[in-house]
Design a protein around this motif. Structure first.
Motif, PDB file in Angstrom:
ATOM      1  N   ARG A 188       0.810  -1.217   0.000  1.00  0.00           N
ATOM      2  CA  ARG A 188       0.000   0.000   0.000  1.00  0.00           C
ATOM      3  C   ARG A 188       0.849   1.276   0.000  1.00  0.00           C
ATOM      4  NH1 ARG A 188      -5.146   2.114   1.553  1.00  0.00           N
ATOM      5  NH2 ARG A 188      -4.888   4.313   1.048  1.00  0.00           N
ATOM      6  N   PRO A 189       1.926   1.373   0.794  1.00  0.00           N
ATOM      7  CA  PRO A 189       2.703   2.618   0.768  1.00  0.00           C
ATOM      8  C   PRO A 189       3.260   2.957  -0.617  1.00  0.00           C
ATOM      9  CG  PRO A 189       3.316   1.309   2.674  1.00  0.00           C
ATOM     10  CD  PRO A 189       2.423   0.440   1.829  1.00  0.00           C
ATOM     11  N   LEU A 190       3.572   1.953  -1.415  1.00  0.00           N
ATOM     12  CA  LEU A 190       4.068   2.227  -2.768  1.00  0.00           C
ATOM     13  C   LEU A 190       2.967   2.833  -3.636  1.00  0.00           C
ATOM     14  CD1 LEU A 190       6.239  -0.952  -3.381  1.00  0.00           C
ATOM     15  CD2 LEU A 190       7.005   1.347  -2.776  1.00  0.00           C
ATOM     16  N   ASP A 196       0.421   4.613  -2.370  1.00  0.00           N
ATOM     17  CA  ASP A 196       0.246   5.968  -1.852  1.00  0.00           C
ATOM     18  C   ASP A 196       1.293   6.899  -2.464  1.00  0.00           C
ATOM     19  OD1 ASP A 196      -1.908   5.200  -0.271  1.00  0.00           O
ATOM     20  OD2 ASP A 196      -0.659   4.858   1.506  1.00  0.00           O
ATOM     21  N   TYR A 197       2.521   6.431  -2.525  1.00  0.00           N
ATOM     22  CA  TYR A 197       3.604   7.206  -3.148  1.00  0.00           C
ATOM     23  C   TYR A 197       3.278   7.495  -4.614  1.00  0.00           C
ATOM     24  CZ  TYR A 197       7.930   7.869  -5.726  1.00  0.00           C
ATOM     25  OH  TYR A 197       8.873   8.338  -6.609  1.00  0.00           O
ATOM     26  N   GLN A 247       0.532  10.048  -5.051  1.00  0.00           N
ATOM     27  CA  GLN A 247       1.001  11.412  -4.773  1.00  0.00           C
ATOM     28  C   GLN A 247       1.790  11.962  -5.951  1.00  0.00           C
ATOM     29  OE1 GLN A 247       3.214  11.790  -1.117  1.00  0.00           O
ATOM     30  NE2 GLN A 247       1.634  10.713   0.061  1.00  0.00           N
ATOM     31  N   LEU A 258      11.097   9.827  -2.549  1.00  0.00           N
ATOM     32  CA  LEU A 258      10.204   9.221  -1.571  1.00  0.00           C
ATOM     33  C   LEU A 258      10.391   9.814  -0.173  1.00  0.00           C
ATOM     34  CD1 LEU A 258       8.231   6.909  -0.696  1.00  0.00           C
ATOM     35  CD2 LEU A 258      10.270   5.521  -0.333  1.00  0.00           C
ATOM     36  N   ARG A 298       8.210  12.690   1.165  1.00  0.00           N
ATOM     37  CA  ARG A 298       6.764  12.498   0.964  1.00  0.00           C
ATOM     38  C   ARG A 298       6.114  11.900   2.203  1.00  0.00           C
ATOM     39  NH1 ARG A 298       4.626  13.494  -3.829  1.00  0.00           N
ATOM     40  NH2 ARG A 298       6.109  14.095  -5.426  1.00  0.00           N
ATOM     41  N   ASP A 299       4.865  12.221   2.375  1.00  0.00           N
ATOM     42  CA  ASP A 299       4.098  11.727   3.515  1.00  0.00           C
ATOM     43  C   ASP A 299       3.550  10.340   3.193  1.00  0.00           C
ATOM     44  OD1 ASP A 299       2.788  11.605   5.946  1.00  0.00           O
ATOM     45  OD2 ASP A 299       1.041  12.714   5.220  1.00  0.00           O
ATOM     46  N   VAL A 300       4.431   9.364   3.294  1.00  0.00           N
ATOM     47  CA  VAL A 300       4.060   7.970   3.034  1.00  0.00           C
ATOM     48  C   VAL A 300       4.547   7.156   4.226  1.00  0.00           C
ATOM     49  CG1 VAL A 300       4.375   5.981   1.514  1.00  0.00           C
ATOM     50  CG2 VAL A 300       4.261   8.275   0.531  1.00  0.00           C
ATOM     51  N   GLU A 301       3.627   6.454   4.860  1.00  0.00           N
ATOM     52  CA  GLU A 301       3.965   5.671   6.052  1.00  0.00           C
ATOM     53  C   GLU A 301       4.305   4.243   5.662  1.00  0.00           C
ATOM     54  OE1 GLU A 301       4.325   6.722   9.187  1.00  0.00           O
ATOM     55  OE2 GLU A 301       3.926   8.760   8.479  1.00  0.00           O
ATOM     56  N   PHE A 302       5.412   3.767   6.184  1.00  0.00           N
ATOM     57  CA  PHE A 302       5.852   2.387   5.978  1.00  0.00           C
ATOM     58  C   PHE A 302       5.880   1.694   7.337  1.00  0.00           C
ATOM     59  CE2 PHE A 302       7.263   4.253   2.088  1.00  0.00           C
ATOM     60  CZ  PHE A 302       7.170   3.236   1.156  1.00  0.00           C
TER      61      PHE A 302
END
Length: 157
Positions: free
Chosen positions: A3-5, A7-8, A11, A145, A148-152
């Protein structure tokens, strides 16, 4: 985990759409070397591929327009919104589908591998947009990356 990929990618895709708003229409559709031959069609292509693959994973009908009918960023944005909803449906079912397999012309692929393919495929085509932006003498979208506001969270090492 994947999912984080997405979201990235979403964006970065949104940033490219905004970047494209500043271009004259002629530059969006101008034939270019590589990729899907134009900035507009490159953006459509990444959404198109996400839509097709995720629809197959969910076992639902593909709902696409031929690339030749895509004329505006608004066309892509509308298609992208529908596609994102489908992709989010897959993520809602991810725990069930983690071990599921897609049979494609006699070859089997795990759902996770297909989703990784979708994510990396988009990165490839977004790189093409960066090259074309430099050919236009413009700065590309910052695709880094880290800022960016991406949570892993909860990703195993």
């Amino acid at each position: 985990m994947i999912r984080p990929l997405f979201d990235y990618n979403w964006q970065v895709r949104a940033d490219w759409m905004k970047w494209c708003e500043e271009l004259p229409y002629e530059e969006l559709v101008k034939p270019r070397f590589g990729g899907m031959k134009s900035i507009l069609h490159n953006l459509y292509h990444v959404v198109y591929c996400e839509h097709i693959w995720v629809s197959q994973l969910l076992g639902i009908d593909v709902n696409i327009q031929p690339i030749e009918k895509i004329r505006t960023l608004a066309d892509i944005r509308a298609f992208e919104a529908m596609t994102r909803e489908r992709t989010l449906q897959w993520f809602e079912k991810e725990t069930v589908l983690n071990d599921a397999v897609l049979d494609l012309r006699g070859r089997q692929f795990s759902h996770i591998k297909v989703m990784m393919h979708i994510a990396t495929h988009e990165v490839h085509h977004i790189g093409q947009l960066s090259v074309w932006s430099r050919e236009l003498g413009l700065a590309p979208v910052n695709c880094d990356l880290l800022p960016r506001d991406v949570e892993f969270l909860n990703i195993e090492k």
